[in-house]
Design a protein around this motif. Structure first.
Motif, PDB file in Angstrom:
ATOM      1  N   LEU A  29      -7.073 -49.893 110.388  1.00 36.39           N
ATOM      2  CA  LEU A  29      -7.046 -50.181 111.825  1.00 36.39           C
ATOM      3  C   LEU A  29      -7.342 -51.657 112.094  1.00 36.39           C
ATOM      4  O   LEU A  29      -6.760 -52.266 112.995  1.00 36.39           O
ATOM      5  CB  LEU A  29      -8.055 -49.295 112.553  1.00 36.39           C
ATOM      6  CG  LEU A  29      -7.600 -47.853 112.806  1.00 36.39           C
ATOM      7  CD1 LEU A  29      -8.775 -46.993 113.242  1.00 36.39           C
ATOM      8  CD2 LEU A  29      -6.500 -47.812 113.850  1.00 36.39           C
ATOM      9  N   ARG A  30      -8.240 -52.238 111.312  1.00 37.07           N
ATOM     10  CA  ARG A  30      -8.518 -53.669 111.472  1.00 37.07           C
ATOM     11  C   ARG A  30      -7.278 -54.493 111.120  1.00 37.07           C
ATOM     12  O   ARG A  30      -6.970 -55.491 111.773  1.00 37.07           O
ATOM     13  CB  ARG A  30      -9.688 -54.080 110.578  1.00 37.07           C
ATOM     14  CG  ARG A  30     -11.045 -53.638 111.108  1.00 37.07           C
ATOM     15  CD  ARG A  30     -12.172 -54.505 110.567  1.00 37.07           C
ATOM     16  NE  ARG A  30     -13.439 -54.090 111.133  1.00 37.07           N
ATOM     17  CZ  ARG A  30     -14.346 -53.362 110.503  1.00 37.07           C
ATOM     18  NH1 ARG A  30     -14.113 -52.971 109.271  1.00 37.07           N
ATOM     19  NH2 ARG A  30     -15.481 -53.031 111.085  1.00 37.07           N
ATOM     20  N   PHE A  31      -6.584 -54.063 110.066  1.00 41.18           N
ATOM     21  CA  PHE A  31      -5.357 -54.760 109.678  1.00 41.18           C
ATOM     22  C   PHE A  31      -4.340 -54.711 110.819  1.00 41.18           C
ATOM     23  O   PHE A  31      -3.677 -55.701 111.125  1.00 41.18           O
ATOM     24  CB  PHE A  31      -4.779 -54.113 108.415  1.00 41.18           C
ATOM     25  CG  PHE A  31      -3.481 -54.707 107.958  1.00 41.18           C
ATOM     26  CD1 PHE A  31      -3.454 -55.881 107.224  1.00 41.18           C
ATOM     27  CD2 PHE A  31      -2.271 -54.099 108.270  1.00 41.18           C
ATOM     28  CE1 PHE A  31      -2.253 -56.442 106.806  1.00 41.18           C
ATOM     29  CE2 PHE A  31      -1.068 -54.643 107.861  1.00 41.18           C
ATOM     30  CZ  PHE A  31      -1.061 -55.824 107.125  1.00 41.18           C
ATOM     31  N   ILE A  32      -4.230 -53.548 111.464  1.00 41.27           N
ATOM     32  CA  ILE A  32      -3.298 -53.406 112.587  1.00 41.27           C
ATOM     33  C   ILE A  32      -3.734 -54.273 113.758  1.00 41.27           C
ATOM     34  O   ILE A  32      -2.931 -54.978 114.372  1.00 41.27           O
ATOM     35  CB  ILE A  32      -3.204 -51.924 113.018  1.00 41.27           C
ATOM     36  CG1 ILE A  32      -2.570 -51.083 111.899  1.00 41.27           C
ATOM     37  CG2 ILE A  32      -2.399 -51.777 114.302  1.00 41.27           C
ATOM     38  CD1 ILE A  32      -2.602 -49.593 112.160  1.00 41.27           C
ATOM     39  N   ASP A  34      -5.503 -56.937 113.782  1.00 44.13           N
ATOM     40  CA  ASP A  34      -5.449 -58.372 113.508  1.00 44.13           C
ATOM     41  C   ASP A  34      -4.041 -58.939 113.666  1.00 44.13           C
ATOM     42  O   ASP A  34      -3.865 -60.156 113.733  1.00 44.13           O
ATOM     43  CB  ASP A  34      -5.957 -58.659 112.089  1.00 44.13           C
ATOM     44  CG  ASP A  34      -7.470 -58.517 111.984  1.00 44.13           C
ATOM     45  OD1 ASP A  34      -8.131 -58.523 113.039  1.00 44.13           O
ATOM     46  OD2 ASP A  34      -7.983 -58.376 110.860  1.00 44.13           O
ATOM     47  N   ASP A  35      -3.040 -58.081 113.684  1.00 47.57           N
ATOM     48  CA  ASP A  35      -1.672 -58.548 113.915  1.00 47.57           C
ATOM     49  C   ASP A  35      -1.537 -58.971 115.380  1.00 47.57           C
ATOM     50  O   ASP A  35      -1.971 -58.249 116.275  1.00 47.57           O
ATOM     51  CB  ASP A  35      -0.674 -57.425 113.607  1.00 47.57           C
ATOM     52  CG  ASP A  35       0.761 -57.903 113.626  1.00 47.57           C
ATOM     53  OD1 ASP A  35       1.242 -58.290 114.708  1.00 47.57           O
ATOM     54  OD2 ASP A  35       1.405 -57.883 112.564  1.00 47.57           O
ATOM     55  N   ALA A  40       2.813 -52.598 117.470  1.00 47.53           N
ATOM     56  CA  ALA A  40       4.226 -52.990 117.424  1.00 47.53           C
ATOM     57  C   ALA A  40       4.495 -53.872 116.210  1.00 47.53           C
ATOM     58  O   ALA A  40       5.511 -53.720 115.520  1.00 47.53           O
ATOM     59  CB  ALA A  40       4.608 -53.721 118.709  1.00 47.53           C
ATOM     60  N   GLY A  41       3.576 -54.798 115.931  1.00 49.62           N
ATOM     61  CA  GLY A  41       3.741 -55.666 114.769  1.00 49.62           C
ATOM     62  C   GLY A  41       3.660 -54.894 113.467  1.00 49.62           C
ATOM     63  O   GLY A  41       4.392 -55.180 112.511  1.00 49.62           O
ATOM     64  N   TYR A  42       2.751 -53.922 113.418  1.00 50.68           N
ATOM     65  CA  TYR A  42       2.614 -53.082 112.222  1.00 50.68           C
ATOM     66  C   TYR A  42       3.910 -52.307 111.973  1.00 50.68           C
ATOM     67  O   TYR A  42       4.412 -52.254 110.845  1.00 50.68           O
ATOM     68  CB  TYR A  42       1.450 -52.121 112.428  1.00 50.68           C
ATOM     69  CG  TYR A  42       1.111 -51.252 111.237  1.00 50.68           C
ATOM     70  CD1 TYR A  42       0.575 -51.798 110.082  1.00 50.68           C
ATOM     71  CD2 TYR A  42       1.303 -49.874 111.289  1.00 50.68           C
ATOM     72  CE1 TYR A  42       0.244 -50.999 108.999  1.00 50.68           C
ATOM     73  CE2 TYR A  42       0.969 -49.065 110.210  1.00 50.68           C
ATOM     74  CZ  TYR A  42       0.440 -49.635 109.063  1.00 50.68           C
ATOM     75  OH  TYR A  42       0.117 -48.829 107.991  1.00 50.68           O
TER      76      TYR A  42
END
Length: 329
Positions: A29-32, A34-35, A40-42
């Motif tokens: 979730l942090r990776f998502i 941070d986008d 949408a970016g994920y």
């Protein structure tokens, strides 16, 4: 949190992650978040990797098959998966397989009604342990398009300037010798990635041998190591012991690296007690259980064959008792 409780329990059980299941979901979730474009970016990363058709089944429903570790790597990049693995002391293949399994379900939870959110809900931000993370920048602007407000710039610059001056005049001065010594002190080397964790002590040596396989290893090298390990099924049971699952998940990641033309056979055996016909059925169920676990970890089903032999090949030996053997063609 309640929104993710079932998902955490699911991946914790499926991949034998225990308490690390929640940590893995939090890191994803942090990776998502941070986008710059959030969810949408994920999703764009998976679209670019050719998974646009699958995404349609994820939105609002969380449906669709799991992705393999190699497919996740193609979409997110090896560095992102490895970074999560290092934080959690988990193998890269295991992390990739877990993300591939959880992504459709997680996207389904984050896109109620099939709509991609513009912000991470406050409850999810709380799960991350911080203030609300922005998921996307799709908002109605209070200013005309192309016009930005800079009313805050001067006060902020003034505050930062005064803070910097105060710090400069009041910070203690270190002796020059100490400063130079500090400059010459070499940085500590980064710790080596941790090996795949296994709950079964007997599997540690096998896991280390699998980790030591060099790139381009052959199928015969792989199965020679795997066949040194005995999956200790309980008498009369086809349920894979929890302690054996991490090693099989590690094996799945390696099987996926074999040439595309490879075919892996999984042979199941029983001990010599009980009815011979029933033993053939039981051994087939054991081989099927291993095959199903490997498929769930992303191995293509068409390269796996499962066959039960009962105790027909024991010939008075205990070598095949309640075990699985692998072969590669």
């Amino acid at each position: 949190m309640a929104l993710f409780d079932n998902l955490i329990a699911d991946i914790g059980s499926r991949f034998n992650l225990g308490s690390k299941a929640e940590s893995l979901l939090r890191e994803l979730l942090r990776f998502i978040s941070d986008d710059p474009n959030g969810v949408a970016g994920y999703l764009d990363k998976f679209k670019a990797a050719g998974f646009g058709d699958q995404i349609a089944s994820w939105l609002g429903r969380g449906a669709g098959p799991a992705l393999s570790s190699s497919e996740v790597e193609e979409a997110l990049g090896l560095s992102a998966i490895s970074a999560i693995g290092r934080k959690l002391s988990l193998g890269t293949d295991l992390v990739g397989d877990a993300i591939g399994y959880v992504t459709p379900k997680l996207v389904g939870l984050l896109t109620p009604g099939g709509a991609i959110p513009t912000r991470l809900p406050a409850s999810v931000a709380g799960f991350l342990g911080g203030a609300e993370h922005k998921i996307a920048q799709v908002h109605a602007s209070p200013h005309p398009v192309g016009q930005k407000s800079f009313d805050w710039v001067f006060p902020l610059a003034l505050i930062l300037g005064l803070t910097g001056l105060a710090y400069f005049f009041h910070q203690p001065k270190e002796p020059a010798a100490v400063t130079e010594a500090a400059k010459e002190t070499p940085a500590e080397p980064a710790p080596a990635p941790a090996p795949v964790e296994t709950a079964d002590p007997a599997a540690h040596e096998i896991a280390a041998a699998l980790t030591a396989l060099k790139p381009g290893f052959s199928g015969s090298e792989l199965v020679a190591i795997l066949n040194k390990y005995r999956i200790n099924f309980a008498t009369g049971s086809a349920e894979i012991p929890e302690g054996s699952k991490p090693l099989l998940l590690q094996a799945a990641g390696l099987i996926k690296q074999l040439p595309a033309s490879s075919h892996v056979q999984i042979d199941g055996f029983t001990d010599s007690t009980g009815d011979p016909a029933a033993n053939v059925v039981l051994s087939q169920h054991r081989a099927d259980a291993v095959r199903d676990l490997l498929i769930g970890a992303g191995v293509k089903d068409k390269i796996l064959t499962a066959k039960g032999h009962g105790n027909a090949e024991d010939k008075g030996s205990n070598r095949h008792d309640r075990r699985i053997e692998f072969s590669v063609q």
